[in-house]
Design an enzyme around this catalytic site. Structure first.
Site, PDB file in Angstrom:
ATOM      1  N   HIS A  98       0.850  -1.192   0.000  1.00 39.99           N
ATOM      2  CA  HIS A  98       0.000   0.000   0.000  1.00 39.99           C
ATOM      3  C   HIS A  98       0.886   1.242   0.000  1.00 39.99           C
ATOM      4  O   HIS A  98       1.969   1.240   0.595  1.00 39.99           O
ATOM      5  CB  HIS A  98      -0.922   0.003   1.225  1.00 39.99           C
ATOM      6  CG  HIS A  98      -1.984   1.051   1.137  1.00 39.99           C
ATOM      7  ND1 HIS A  98      -1.740   2.361   1.485  1.00 39.99           N
ATOM      8  CD2 HIS A  98      -3.266   1.001   0.703  1.00 39.99           C
ATOM      9  CE1 HIS A  98      -2.855   3.060   1.267  1.00 39.99           C
ATOM     10  NE2 HIS A  98      -3.789   2.264   0.800  1.00 39.99           N
ATOM     11  N   GLU A 169      -4.120   1.112  -7.490  1.00 40.97           N
ATOM     12  CA  GLU A 169      -4.488   2.251  -6.644  1.00 40.97           C
ATOM     13  C   GLU A 169      -3.598   3.434  -6.973  1.00 40.97           C
ATOM     14  O   GLU A 169      -2.506   3.583  -6.396  1.00 40.97           O
ATOM     15  CB  GLU A 169      -4.246   1.903  -5.166  1.00 40.97           C
ATOM     16  CG  GLU A 169      -5.317   1.107  -4.516  1.00 40.97           C
ATOM     17  CD  GLU A 169      -5.519   1.555  -3.063  1.00 40.97           C
ATOM     18  OE1 GLU A 169      -6.679   1.702  -2.665  1.00 40.97           O
ATOM     19  OE2 GLU A 169      -4.534   1.766  -2.345  1.00 40.97           O
TER      20      GLU A 169
HETATM   21  P1  PGA Z   1      -9.795   5.656  -0.210  1.00 42.92           P
HETATM   22  O1  PGA Z   1      -8.604   4.686   0.230  1.00 42.92           O
HETATM   23  O2  PGA Z   1     -10.938   4.793  -0.681  1.00 42.92           O
HETATM   24  O3  PGA Z   1     -10.141   6.418   1.054  1.00 42.92           O
HETATM   25  O4  PGA Z   1      -9.274   6.531  -1.276  1.00 42.92           O
HETATM   26  C1  PGA Z   1      -8.235   3.587  -0.532  1.00 42.92           C
HETATM   27  C2  PGA Z   1      -6.960   2.994   0.012  1.00 42.92           C
HETATM   28  O5  PGA Z   1      -6.046   3.751   0.391  1.00 42.92           O
HETATM   29  O6  PGA Z   1      -6.824   1.764   0.086  1.00 42.92           O
END
Ligand code: PGA
Length: 259
Positions: A98, A169
């Site tokens: 992450h 992401e």
């Molecule tokens: P968010 O976070 O949906 O608040 O943008 C996603 C994540 O960081 O996994």
């Protein structure tokens, strides 16, 4: 209709065990109504013991961790929690790579070790990849490609690859203090194709067919249908909105009825 997966990343929330139980119970209640969707809740590690019973009773909702140690088993490493320990208390998934962890210095080779430990233990890794900034010349694709190559190095013949999930992401799309700026489904569609091609080159065509690709970054109920139906992804990783029970219930309902 293939089963979708919705992963709730609670990050460093909520502040108390009572609130965690309440949120988990409400999410479980919503998950029990679903037919085509698997739900994974990733709370802070400290809550696993008390939430474990709730998760296993329903069967439909699994628990995930937000990180794991590069070390395996047990040993003198202060502050570490191994894949084996997580597995033994009923954790099934683990978010790895992450951007919050990468920002604190986690390297590609750390992520690679964590993926190997997780797969060897039977944990299902959710590998997050994504660029910090979006540029017009497509350079950001190279960032994602490099992250995939580093993280998945040496895994080509690994039989447990069917347990791997890739989460795209883009770091710029992750919500910050109530500000939500998601990517759009068309660009996610392009990225999902690129990720599948890259995975095929690293892991081989056969492995790729079994690996779900999901999207994360400011997911909200308004965008769920578009991402799932037009984004070329098999699920979503939800941060901020997974902490608001009503909104998360809505996200699950829409995901379940999306094509
Ligand atoms: P968010 O976070 O949906 O608040 O943008 C996603 C994540 O960081 O996994």
């Amino acid at each position: 209709m293939a089963k979708k997966i919705i992963i709730a990343n609670w990050k460093m929330n909520p502040e108390t065990g009572e609130k965690a139980k309440e949120l988990f119970s409400l999410s479980r209640k919503a998950a029990l109504k679903l037919k085509n969707t698997k739900v994974v809740i990733c709370p802070p590690n400290i809550y696993f013991q008390s939430l474990g019973g709730l998760a296993s009773k329903s069967g439909r909702i699994s628990m995930g961790a937000q990180d794991v140690s590069i070390f395996s088993g047990s040993g003198p490493q202060t502050g570490e929690i191994s894949a084996e320990m997580l597995k033994k208390i009923g954790v099934e998934y683990v978010i790895l790579g992450h951007s919050s962890r990468r920002e604190l210095g986690e390297s590609g080779s750390d992520i690679n070790k964590k993926i190997k430990n997780s797969l060897a233990t039977g944990l299902k890794p959710i590998l997050c990849v994504g660029e910090k900034e979006r540029c017009d010349n497509g350079e950001f694709m190279k960032v994602v490609e490099a992250q995939l190559k580093e993280s998945l190095d040496g895994l080509k013949s690994e039989k447990s690859l069917k347990n791997l999930i890739i989460a795209y992401e883009p770091v710029w799309a992750i919500s910050k203090k109530g500000s939500f700026k998601a990517d759009n489904p068309d660009s996610v569609f392009g990225m999902s194709i690129f990720i599948r091609k890259t995975l095929a080159a690293i892991l081989g065509e056969d492995a790729v067919k079994k690996i779900p690709i999901i999207y994360g970054g400011s997911v909200a109920s308004q965008t769920v249908k578009d991402f799932l139906e037009r984004g070329g992804v098999n699920g979503l990783l939800v941060g901020g909105k997974s902490l608001v029970a009503k909104e998360f219930e809505e996200i699950l309902k829409i995901a379940d009825s999306s094509k």
